[in-house]
Write a protein that holds these residues in place. Structure first.
Motif, PDB file in Angstrom:
ATOM      1  N   LEU A 112     -11.672  44.661 -15.732  1.00  0.00           N
ATOM      2  CA  LEU A 112     -12.088  45.616 -14.707  1.00  0.00           C
ATOM      3  C   LEU A 112     -11.636  45.158 -13.319  1.00  0.00           C
ATOM      4  CD1 LEU A 112     -13.430  48.245 -14.116  1.00  0.00           C
ATOM      5  CD2 LEU A 112     -15.658  47.119 -14.146  1.00  0.00           C
ATOM      6  N   LYS A 113     -11.604  43.861 -13.099  1.00  0.00           N
ATOM      7  CA  LYS A 113     -11.093  43.334 -11.829  1.00  0.00           C
ATOM      8  C   LYS A 113      -9.648  43.769 -11.626  1.00  0.00           C
ATOM      9  CE  LYS A 113     -10.503  38.995  -9.278  1.00  0.00           C
ATOM     10  NZ  LYS A 113     -10.701  37.529  -9.311  1.00  0.00           N
ATOM     11  N   LYS A 114      -8.851  43.695 -12.677  1.00  0.00           N
ATOM     12  CA  LYS A 114      -7.451  44.118 -12.592  1.00  0.00           C
ATOM     13  C   LYS A 114      -7.342  45.623 -12.354  1.00  0.00           C
ATOM     14  CE  LYS A 114      -5.058  44.604 -16.361  1.00  0.00           C
ATOM     15  NZ  LYS A 114      -4.303  44.335 -17.624  1.00  0.00           N
ATOM     16  N   ILE A 115      -8.191  46.398 -13.045  1.00  0.00           N
ATOM     17  CA  ILE A 115      -8.163  47.858 -12.902  1.00  0.00           C
ATOM     18  C   ILE A 115      -8.545  48.260 -11.475  1.00  0.00           C
ATOM     19  CG2 ILE A 115      -9.274  49.993 -13.641  1.00  0.00           C
ATOM     20  CD1 ILE A 115      -7.188  48.725 -15.590  1.00  0.00           C
ATOM     21  N   LEU A 116      -9.575  47.643 -10.918  1.00  0.00           N
ATOM     22  CA  LEU A 116      -9.994  47.974  -9.553  1.00  0.00           C
ATOM     23  C   LEU A 116      -8.944  47.564  -8.536  1.00  0.00           C
ATOM     24  CD1 LEU A 116     -13.823  47.177  -9.623  1.00  0.00           C
ATOM     25  CD2 LEU A 116     -12.721  49.416  -9.466  1.00  0.00           C
ATOM     26  N   ALA A 117      -8.216  46.492  -8.817  1.00  0.00           N
ATOM     27  CA  ALA A 117      -7.126  46.087  -7.919  1.00  0.00           C
ATOM     28  C   ALA A 117      -6.015  47.139  -7.921  1.00  0.00           C
ATOM     29  CB  ALA A 117      -6.575  44.730  -8.336  1.00  0.00           C
ATOM     30  N   LEU A 118      -5.691  47.664  -9.090  1.00  0.00           N
ATOM     31  CA  LEU A 118      -4.691  48.737  -9.178  1.00  0.00           C
ATOM     32  C   LEU A 118      -5.147  49.956  -8.389  1.00  0.00           C
ATOM     33  CD1 LEU A 118      -3.665  48.739 -12.953  1.00  0.00           C
ATOM     34  CD2 LEU A 118      -2.171  48.255 -11.015  1.00  0.00           C
ATOM     35  N   TYR A 119      -6.419  50.258  -8.502  1.00  0.00           N
ATOM     36  CA  TYR A 119      -6.989  51.445  -7.856  1.00  0.00           C
ATOM     37  C   TYR A 119      -7.095  51.275  -6.347  1.00  0.00           C
ATOM     38  CZ  TYR A 119     -10.483  55.123  -6.968  1.00  0.00           C
ATOM     39  OH  TYR A 119     -11.164  56.212  -6.483  1.00  0.00           O
ATOM     40  N   LYS A 120      -7.744  50.213  -5.909  1.00  0.00           N
ATOM     41  CA  LYS A 120      -8.053  50.035  -4.487  1.00  0.00           C
ATOM     42  C   LYS A 120      -6.878  49.536  -3.670  1.00  0.00           C
ATOM     43  CE  LYS A 120     -11.933  47.856  -3.662  1.00  0.00           C
ATOM     44  NZ  LYS A 120     -13.022  46.855  -3.792  1.00  0.00           N
ATOM     45  N   PHE A 121      -6.168  48.558  -4.193  1.00  0.00           N
ATOM     46  CA  PHE A 121      -5.178  47.874  -3.372  1.00  0.00           C
ATOM     47  C   PHE A 121      -3.756  48.364  -3.597  1.00  0.00           C
ATOM     48  CE2 PHE A 121      -8.602  44.643  -4.224  1.00  0.00           C
ATOM     49  CZ  PHE A 121      -9.272  44.883  -3.042  1.00  0.00           C
ATOM     50  N   ARG A 122      -3.507  49.005  -4.741  1.00  0.00           N
ATOM     51  CA  ARG A 122      -2.172  49.565  -4.982  1.00  0.00           C
ATOM     52  C   ARG A 122      -2.171  51.083  -4.895  1.00  0.00           C
ATOM     53  NH1 ARG A 122       0.294  45.785  -9.882  1.00  0.00           N
ATOM     54  NH2 ARG A 122      -0.380  43.784  -9.013  1.00  0.00           N
ATOM     55  N   GLY A 123      -3.354  51.651  -4.648  1.00  0.00           N
ATOM     56  CA  GLY A 123      -3.439  53.083  -4.369  1.00  0.00           C
ATOM     57  C   GLY A 123      -3.226  53.999  -5.549  1.00  0.00           C
ATOM     58  N   ASP A 124      -3.466  53.533  -6.772  1.00  0.00           N
ATOM     59  CA  ASP A 124      -3.288  54.381  -7.949  1.00  0.00           C
ATOM     60  C   ASP A 124      -4.562  55.189  -8.182  1.00  0.00           C
ATOM     61  OD1 ASP A 124      -2.753  55.557 -10.392  1.00  0.00           O
ATOM     62  OD2 ASP A 124      -1.708  53.799 -11.181  1.00  0.00           O
ATOM     63  N   ILE A 125      -4.628  56.356  -7.566  1.00  0.00           N
ATOM     64  CA  ILE A 125      -5.841  57.171  -7.620  1.00  0.00           C
ATOM     65  C   ILE A 125      -6.157  57.636  -9.035  1.00  0.00           C
ATOM     66  CG2 ILE A 125      -6.850  59.370  -6.870  1.00  0.00           C
ATOM     67  CD1 ILE A 125      -5.648  58.968  -4.175  1.00  0.00           C
ATOM     68  N   GLU A 126      -5.143  57.888  -9.854  1.00  0.00           N
ATOM     69  CA  GLU A 126      -5.404  58.345 -11.217  1.00  0.00           C
ATOM     70  C   GLU A 126      -6.142  57.297 -12.030  1.00  0.00           C
ATOM     71  OE1 GLU A 126      -5.182  61.328 -12.023  1.00  0.00           O
ATOM     72  OE2 GLU A 126      -4.126  61.920 -10.213  1.00  0.00           O
ATOM     73  N   VAL A 127      -5.932  56.028 -11.720  1.00  0.00           N
ATOM     74  CA  VAL A 127      -6.689  54.966 -12.380  1.00  0.00           C
ATOM     75  C   VAL A 127      -8.170  55.123 -12.060  1.00  0.00           C
ATOM     76  CG1 VAL A 127      -7.163  52.478 -12.345  1.00  0.00           C
ATOM     77  CG2 VAL A 127      -4.811  53.294 -12.531  1.00  0.00           C
ATOM     78  N   GLY A 128      -8.482  55.378 -10.795  1.00  0.00           N
ATOM     79  CA  GLY A 128      -9.874  55.561 -10.397  1.00  0.00           C
ATOM     80  C   GLY A 128     -10.505  56.789 -11.016  1.00  0.00           C
ATOM     81  N   ARG A 129      -9.729  57.842 -11.173  1.00  0.00           N
ATOM     82  CA  ARG A 129     -10.279  59.091 -11.714  1.00  0.00           C
ATOM     83  C   ARG A 129     -10.677  58.988 -13.180  1.00  0.00           C
ATOM     84  NH1 ARG A 129      -6.112  62.684  -8.343  1.00  0.00           N
ATOM     85  NH2 ARG A 129      -7.458  63.148  -6.560  1.00  0.00           N
TER      86      ARG A 129
END
Length: 240
Positions: free
Chosen positions: A96-113
């Motif tokens: 989940l740490k890796k997933i949140l990094a993709l979402y928050k810091f690399r701007g991948d909004i679809e990951v967050g959705r």
């Protein structure tokens, strides 16, 4: 826009998996592949009555009654009534740490959705009494860096999309760069009420990605309670 034939988290071909899930119901309301879902670890009880942390994951010397040591310390500071209760969905593990990094810091909004439907369901099921959901405000620097507030994405398309009554007071170092002790014992303010906002008598829910020591959430709740809110709850994706 993500398509249903690829997992937004790992890129795995999920066309067969998702077609069956759409027919029989999306497991856990998460639109990702089975392998990724299996790496998301739900928080299970017994739980701290205040912050929702799994008590079985920590040493017994850090548990007092039915509360974790962090919540006991918040109480000792006189903050026991600031936050009514926190609920978190998943353990903050390496995946989940890796997933949140993709979402928050690399701007991948679809990951967050991927998590939006899960949060929507929880809002309807457990927080229908809430007057307003407040995505945790980001500083101007963070908004400039990311281009979006990751928590606002999670309530898109719901009745809870409203102007936030809360704002950051300043840009500061990330909480992750502070020690646990420094987070809990900080003195400076973090938030203020937006001019003209009215929270008097309202039941409010703070929405954030992670609850670690509870510092950010407690300071946000403190500001809202001081402005007249009747109760402040919090809901986070993960618990560190």
């Amino acid at each position: 826009m993500a398509t249903l034939d690829r997992c937004p988290l790992c890129g795995e071909d999920t066309s067969n998996q998702l077609s069956w899930q759409l027919l029989f119901g999306m497991k856990n309301n998460l639109s990702c592949c089975e392998m990724c879902r299996n790496q998301l670890l739900p928080i299970v009880g017994p739980l701290c009555l205040k912050c929702g942390r799994s008590l079985q994951q920590i040493e017994s010397r850090f548990v007092e009654g039915k509360q974790c040591f962090d919540c006991v310390r918040w109480g000792e500071r006189g903050w026991d009534e600031v936050l009514t209760h926190n609920k978190s969905f998943f353990e903050y593990n390496d995946f989940l740490k890796k997933i949140l990094a993709l979402y928050k810091f690399r701007g991948d909004i679809e990951v967050g959705r991927v998590f939006s439907s899960l949060i929507h369901r929880e809002l309807k099921r457990s927080y229908s009494f809430i007057d307003q959901v407040i995505p945790m405000p980001a500083s101007q620097v963070r908004m400039y860096e990311r281009g979006f507030n990751q928590c606002e994405v999670w309530i898109e398309g719901t009745r809870f999309v409203q102007d936030s009554p809360l704002m950051r007071t300043k840009n500061e170092e990330k909480q992750s760069k502070r020690t646990r002790e420094k987070r809990i014992n900080r003195e400076e303010e973090m938030f203020q009420i937006v001019e003209g906002a009215d929270v008097v008598g309202k039941k409010l829910l703070l929405l954030d990605d992670i609850y670690t020591t509870g510092t950010t959430i407690h300071y946000a709740a403190f500001t809202l309670k001081n402005a007249g809110a009747s109760n402040v709850y919090s809901l986070t994706l993960s618990r560190g």
